[in-house]
Design a protein around this motif. Structure first.
Motif, mmCIF file in Angstrom:
data_model
loop_
_atom_site.group_PDB
_atom_site.id
_atom_site.type_symbol
_atom_site.label_atom_id
_atom_site.label_comp_id
_atom_site.label_asym_id
_atom_site.label_seq_id
_atom_site.Cartn_x
_atom_site.Cartn_y
_atom_site.Cartn_z
ATOM 1 N N ALA B 39 45.660 51.387 65.900
ATOM 2 C CA ALA B 39 46.515 51.484 64.785
ATOM 3 C C ALA B 39 46.499 50.036 63.926
ATOM 4 O O ALA B 39 46.241 50.340 62.736
ATOM 5 N N GLU B 40 46.212 48.935 64.627
ATOM 6 C CA GLU B 40 46.016 47.835 64.057
ATOM 7 C C GLU B 40 44.596 47.947 63.255
ATOM 8 O O GLU B 40 44.450 47.262 61.972
ATOM 9 N N TYR B 41 43.590 48.193 64.001
ATOM 10 C CA TYR B 41 42.298 48.515 63.369
ATOM 11 C C TYR B 41 42.156 49.408 62.098
ATOM 12 O O TYR B 41 41.644 49.015 61.095
ATOM 13 N N ALA B 42 43.107 50.429 62.219
ATOM 14 C CA ALA B 42 42.961 51.388 60.890
ATOM 15 C C ALA B 42 43.734 50.757 59.790
ATOM 16 O O ALA B 42 43.173 51.029 58.636
ATOM 17 N N ASP B 43 44.718 49.969 60.002
ATOM 18 C CA ASP B 43 45.510 49.175 59.019
ATOM 19 C C ASP B 43 44.626 48.160 58.580
ATOM 20 O O ASP B 43 44.449 48.198 57.116
ATOM 21 N N ARG B 44 43.702 47.643 59.375
ATOM 22 C CA ARG B 44 42.840 46.398 58.816
ATOM 23 C C ARG B 44 41.558 47.061 58.046
ATOM 24 O O ARG B 44 41.407 46.493 56.918
ATOM 25 N N THR B 45 41.199 48.296 58.432
ATOM 26 C CA THR B 45 40.338 49.090 57.597
ATOM 27 C C THR B 45 40.401 49.693 56.319
ATOM 28 O O THR B 45 39.963 49.444 55.521
ATOM 29 N N ALA B 46 41.842 50.048 56.361
ATOM 30 C CA ALA B 46 42.424 50.218 55.116
ATOM 31 C C ALA B 46 42.640 49.155 54.211
ATOM 32 O O ALA B 46 42.158 49.391 53.061
ATOM 33 N N ARG B 47 42.726 48.107 54.559
ATOM 34 C CA ARG B 47 42.992 46.906 53.615
ATOM 35 C C ARG B 47 41.579 46.332 53.267
ATOM 36 O O ARG B 47 41.327 46.264 52.272
ATOM 37 N N LEU B 48 40.674 46.703 54.258
ATOM 38 C CA LEU B 48 39.255 46.359 53.540
ATOM 39 C C LEU B 48 39.009 47.216 52.599
ATOM 40 O O LEU B 48 38.328 46.783 51.614
ATOM 41 N N ALA B 49 39.206 48.456 52.843
ATOM 42 C CA ALA B 49 38.841 49.475 51.640
ATOM 43 C C ALA B 49 39.609 49.202 50.375
ATOM 44 O O ALA B 49 38.780 49.410 49.337
ATOM 45 N N ASN B 50 40.671 48.895 50.414
ATOM 46 C CA ASN B 50 41.455 48.814 49.270
ATOM 47 C C ASN B 50 40.787 47.382 48.458
ATOM 48 O O ASN B 50 40.679 47.258 47.348
ATOM 49 N N ALA B 51 40.445 46.195 49.341
ATOM 50 C CA ALA B 51 39.988 45.004 48.910
ATOM 51 C C ALA B 51 38.656 45.433 48.262
ATOM 52 O O ALA B 51 38.202 44.802 47.119
ATOM 53 N N LEU B 52 37.852 46.283 48.743
ATOM 54 C CA LEU B 52 36.268 46.695 48.155
ATOM 55 C C LEU B 52 36.615 47.266 46.915
ATOM 56 O O LEU B 52 36.072 47.110 45.729
ATOM 57 N N ASP B 53 37.880 48.209 46.660
ATOM 58 C CA ASP B 53 38.238 48.881 45.415
ATOM 59 C C ASP B 53 38.310 47.685 44.453
ATOM 60 O O ASP B 53 37.925 47.762 43.421
ATOM 61 N N GLU B 54 39.279 46.822 44.791
ATOM 62 C CA GLU B 54 39.690 45.792 44.041
ATOM 63 C C GLU B 54 38.580 45.030 43.481
ATOM 64 O O GLU B 54 38.680 44.592 42.341
ATOM 65 N N TYR B 55 37.701 44.715 44.378
ATOM 66 C CA TYR B 55 36.463 44.051 43.977
ATOM 67 C C TYR B 55 35.687 44.752 43.011
ATOM 68 O O TYR B 55 34.916 44.123 42.249
ATOM 69 N N GLY B 56 35.795 45.983 42.980
ATOM 70 C CA GLY B 56 34.870 46.874 42.087
ATOM 71 C C GLY B 56 33.897 47.599 42.577
ATOM 72 O O GLY B 56 32.958 48.238 41.964
ATOM 73 N N ILE B 57 33.691 47.867 43.992
ATOM 74 C CA ILE B 57 32.918 48.682 44.693
ATOM 75 C C ILE B 57 33.348 50.032 44.237
ATOM 76 O O ILE B 57 34.281 50.432 44.535
ATOM 77 N N GLU B 58 32.093 50.828 43.853
ATOM 78 C CA GLU B 58 32.546 52.110 43.664
ATOM 79 C C GLU B 58 31.617 53.032 44.569
ATOM 80 O O GLU B 58 30.567 52.627 45.249
ATOM 81 N N ARG B 59 31.974 54.348 44.515
ATOM 82 C CA ARG B 59 31.074 55.250 45.333
ATOM 83 C C ARG B 59 29.486 55.028 45.109
ATOM 84 O O ARG B 59 28.908 55.011 43.846
ATOM 85 N N GLY B 60 28.906 55.185 46.089
ATOM 86 C CA GLY B 60 27.183 54.903 46.136
ATOM 87 C C GLY B 60 26.833 53.423 46.102
ATOM 88 O O GLY B 60 25.656 53.185 46.026
ATOM 89 N N ASP B 61 27.815 52.638 45.754
ATOM 90 C CA ASP B 61 27.533 51.143 45.933
ATOM 91 C C ASP B 61 27.225 50.779 47.355
ATOM 92 O O ASP B 61 27.702 51.243 48.160
ATOM 93 N N ARG B 62 26.364 49.674 47.266
ATOM 94 C CA ARG B 62 25.910 49.184 48.866
ATOM 95 C C ARG B 62 26.585 47.874 49.247
ATOM 96 O O ARG B 62 26.539 46.834 48.078
ATOM 97 N N VAL B 63 27.065 47.696 50.408
ATOM 98 C CA VAL B 63 27.665 46.763 50.851
ATOM 99 C C VAL B 63 27.030 46.379 52.009
ATOM 100 O O VAL B 63 26.965 47.280 52.924
#
Lengths: 550, 550
Positions: B39-63
């Motif tokens: 449950a916590e892992y999923a929360d943190r993973t969602a936070r990471l995804a939101n952070a990547l969005d905010e940073y500007g990572i888009e579909r197809g970008d490489r991280v």
């Protein structure tokens, strides 16, 4: 274009043929038990494919079967789709008009038919324009009287045992199966190569119905019924031994196959396993020691069935699926936590439809369009999606529009989900009673009413109601000589104690028998219409009895 | 368009999060052991995804990641690809120039880097134009000296714990891993969503490395190495507990994690398990009772290793794979028939690379382009295809053209296949010696020569030969004080008895040490060139000693 190679059935056959050339494919048939090795099976399958080519079958053409479970039918399972053609397994229990409809709808080129089913097929085909361009191959060595058909053995006789199986796309249609809907025309579900591949791999996970090369797999579930739940493919991927029970197997036939072939995994509807149970409790001595697992699906697995087989060292594994799901959706394995639970709790869980297989996603939506909590109480409609879930019905945009929403399949099943994630079916959406913004499970009320002495059969339907939208009405077939008035009192009082007030039916009506569909299911539609026509609802429910609902 | 839904990683995370919210993800870290629930892992993973969005990572970008095995690294495993971006796991052991090359080749936007690896990354990045547009996130809570990086915890801190994971296509690139080729530039292999999905499902079959929710899975194989053989995905699909061993775990660290977390399945190269074996035989008391299975890959599993772990109730399961295969190709399970064989036969089989996993197809092609017989003797080049086998190298049409033929991946591995279908690697195609139309295994000769007393190290290479195309020459590092002439006699006489005449090297040369590559492998290329330059071949082989070959 990145990505791996296509997902097709071909590697499964190749692997079994190369790694397990001596493993057997056994079948009960009219002519006794047949035995082939995978090497022989692969040769015959290649001969079938060559024969189809010679006949003129091309990629995308449809080839139908009208057969029980046996090795020749299994030969079509790889022999047809691996060429790029599409295998259409027809349910021979359908009424003639449905058979004509689906043969026409699918534009089948050839129908492979069992000798014992040829009469049935002939009656559907006779003089029917839907069959004007259809040829028949009869599953045997000689011609038959009922229908003009090439014998299968002659059809494949002079063909080479090698076939250069083509590269196919993942989305090449490979299978076709019609749902035997209780209402309306049957709807076709196409299985692509990728769907069958995905379903096979998912079945092979520990969360599915995994098989090993040491397994002996006997699908009792018909091969015309969603590919016998995919078991012929899965067993091949595993390199397991196959055992096919042939036409109309009775419990003695199944017992003999289990004992003599060492069956480890079998699968069928509950009545199959109830039948075997009765056969054994009637005094027939059957050695079940080889049997590890019995997969039960198609209807709920009664607790008593699970317990009886447990006592004999056989695990009853409850699974749920749909034609639209190729078919497996959930399997009722125990979670790690529950392996330490007491036996009753375990059987409770195992009686449910189970845990979703990895690779699928589902949600359960209540009448307000909200996801229900996972508390084992709330219920709503199950929606599901995944790589082996179809996204549409074959050539039926009308039905597809009804059944698919935002990429999710609306299953038409009403379910609860408990804290551990176990799904339990409580009703069909068309039968669940929508009353004052709440849903009432007709199935649960029926089971409660049928538990009363004096009730032979009962069904509960929702009938239109001005204020509450729908209200439940129970239809009861009373046993002979029962005091009907007392029985109604008893039922109403009992239900009032057990359920929320608004669940209690507004009326209990007696009928002589519950109307049934062609496949033996309760036909609630007839009752609903009949009752609505009588316009009894408003009159029959005293206003004071109307449900209190928020 | 028929067919099921996309094959993506999303359902695996969803299933673990919903069915197993309390199951743990444990990690050894610099700051001690961390514990999160799914449950916590999923929360943190969602936070990471939101952070990547905010940073500007888009579909197809490489991280990219530049990390050991730990929970934050695991968060990128779902957090990056589930948004539609592509996770590029960089091997931090590569030389700086390779790191610069692949960061540039992949056009990475961000690199997530471990504090302990930041110095290494900084040295590769310093002043390099390839890193001009790359940002860094350091896997921890605070800034570090080595590199200008946002702390991971700050990066995800203020983000919501919900993320509306998008619908992705099956062929959306999800992962990227470069092969650490011994020669030439690293070649990238893209993993699509479907490849990772397929690999996960195939791993979960009984013929793969199946996991259940009761398992505790510890990947010791680095997460920068083909997704730690896919185990983080597989364990999630199964709802298993994860244990990550963190930076540079030594045997004592692994022993502590096994004992204290109850590890049931682990995986790593043979040296990991040899290290643990040595640690225990040195007198350290380690409770291995929870450990069921140790997956060994990346190099051959020695018999002695298998036997030692067998004695302690731990099954060593030998597996073979490649970066190009996501990576699993074969697993050395015993077939049903072999389960009754004597122990020696079983260990022989288990020491081989194993049986192909369902869903793949392979063929082994000899020098004449013919498929070899499955007799355990004949060998040829392994070619393989399947849904989790790449069809090309990333942006390298030149390399792709070399390595893929008619849809098959040329693995570069030379193998035998025995009667039971077990593959055994005998050489690399670039090292196998092609002599007079036959192939000679350099690896087999090396092993034979290294078995002689007085030989410290040996390698055998094919050197050009006018008549026979190539002839084997052995390079031997002699132990101190050995009579070299006698040793050569002994080796030549011994090999003549054991092998066909034409296998016996034309010369045995003494060298001070075997040249090695950056990763410690024998560099045969250097020797081959050096020997060819000396033009010794014709002169050094008396004509009477030339091999007799048909």
């Amino acid at each position: 274009m990145p990505g791996g190679h296509s997902q097709t059935l071909r590697p499964f056959l190749w692997r079994a043929q190369r790694l397990y050339p001596d493993t057997e494919v056994v079948s009960r048939t009219h002519e006794g038990r047949t035995r082939h090795t995978y090497a022989e099976y692969a040769d015959r399958t290649a001969r079938l494919a060559n024969a189809l080519d010679e006949y003129g079958i091309e990629r995308g053409d449809r080839v139908a079967t009208f057969c029980w479970n046996h090795t020749r039918h299994f030969e079509t399972y790889f022999g047809v789709p691996n060429t790029g053609a599409q295998l259409h397994t027809i349910n021979p229990l359908l009424p003639d008009e449905h058979i004509r409809y689906i043969v026409d709808d699918a534009a089948d080129e050839i129908v492979f038919v069992d000798p014992s089913l040829a009469g049935k097929l002939a009656s559907a085909a006779e003089g029917a324009e839907e069959f004007a361009d259809v040829d028949f191959v009869v599953m045997g060595s000689s011609e038959i009287d009922e229908i003009d058909a090439t014998p299968y053995e002659a059809f494949i006789a002079d063909q080479p045992t090698e076939y250069d199986w083509p590269e196919l796309d993942s989305d090449q249609p490979a299978g076709l199966c019609y749902t035997s809907g209780t209402t309306g025309k049957p709807k076709g579900v196409e299985y692509t190569q990728s769907m069958l591949w995905s379903h096979t791999m998912a079945s092979q996970t520990p969360q599915g119905i995994p098989m090993e090369d040491s397994d002996v797999v006997m699908p009792v579930v018909p091969m015309f019924h969603v590919n016998a739940w995919g078991m012929p493919f899965t067993a091949t991927a595993a390199g397991a031994k196959h055992v096919y029970p042939g036409p109309s197997p009775d419990p003695a036939d199944l017992a003999a196959l289990i004992e003599e072939e060492g069956v480890t995994i079998s699968a069928g509807v509950p009545t199959v396993w109830l039948g075997l149970q009765e056969y054994i409790t009637a005094g027939n001595d059957v050695d079940l020691s080889s049997l590890d697992t019995v997969i039960v699906g198609g209807a709920a697995a009664p607790r008593s069935l699970i317990e009886w087989y447990d006592d004999r060292g056989v695990e009853v594994l409850h699974a749920w699926g749909m034609t639209e799901l190729s078919p497996i959706g959930t399997v009722s394995h125990l979670t790690a936590d529950l392996r330490d639970a007491d036996y009753d709790t375990q059987v409770d869980k195992r009686s449910k439809q189970g845990l979703v297989v990895p690779g699928l996603e589902f949600r359960v939506i209540d009448e307000d369009g909200e996801e229900i909590p996972w508390d084992g109480e709330a219920f709503g409609e199950l929606r599901i999606r995944g790589p082996w879930v179809t996204k549409e019905y074959f050539a039926r945009p009308d039905a597809s529009e009804e059944s698919f929403v935002d990429g999710w399949l609306k299953t038409g099943d009403v379910v609860t989900v408990d804290e551990d994630g176990y799904l339990q079916l409580v009703d069909r959406t068309k039968d669940v009673i929508k009353s004052g913004g709440e849903w009432i499970s007709s199935v649960e009320l029926e089971n409660a009413i049928m538990a009363y002495d004096g009730v032979s059969e009962a069904t509960v339907v929702g009938v239109p109601h001005e204020r509450w939208q729908e209200r439940p009405v129970a239809f009861v077939v009373a046993a002979d000589g029962v005091d009907r008035e007392a029985l109604v009192d008893e039922i109403e009082t009992g239900l009032r104690e057990e359920y929320p007030k608004w669940w209690v039916p507004d009326a209990v009506e007696f009928i002589d028998e519950v109307p049934k569909t062609a496949t033996g299911k309760f036909s609630k539609k007839d009752l609903r219409e009949q009752y609505a026509d009588q316009s009894l609802v408003e009159g029959s429910v005293p206003e004071s009895d109307a449900p209190e609902q928020e």
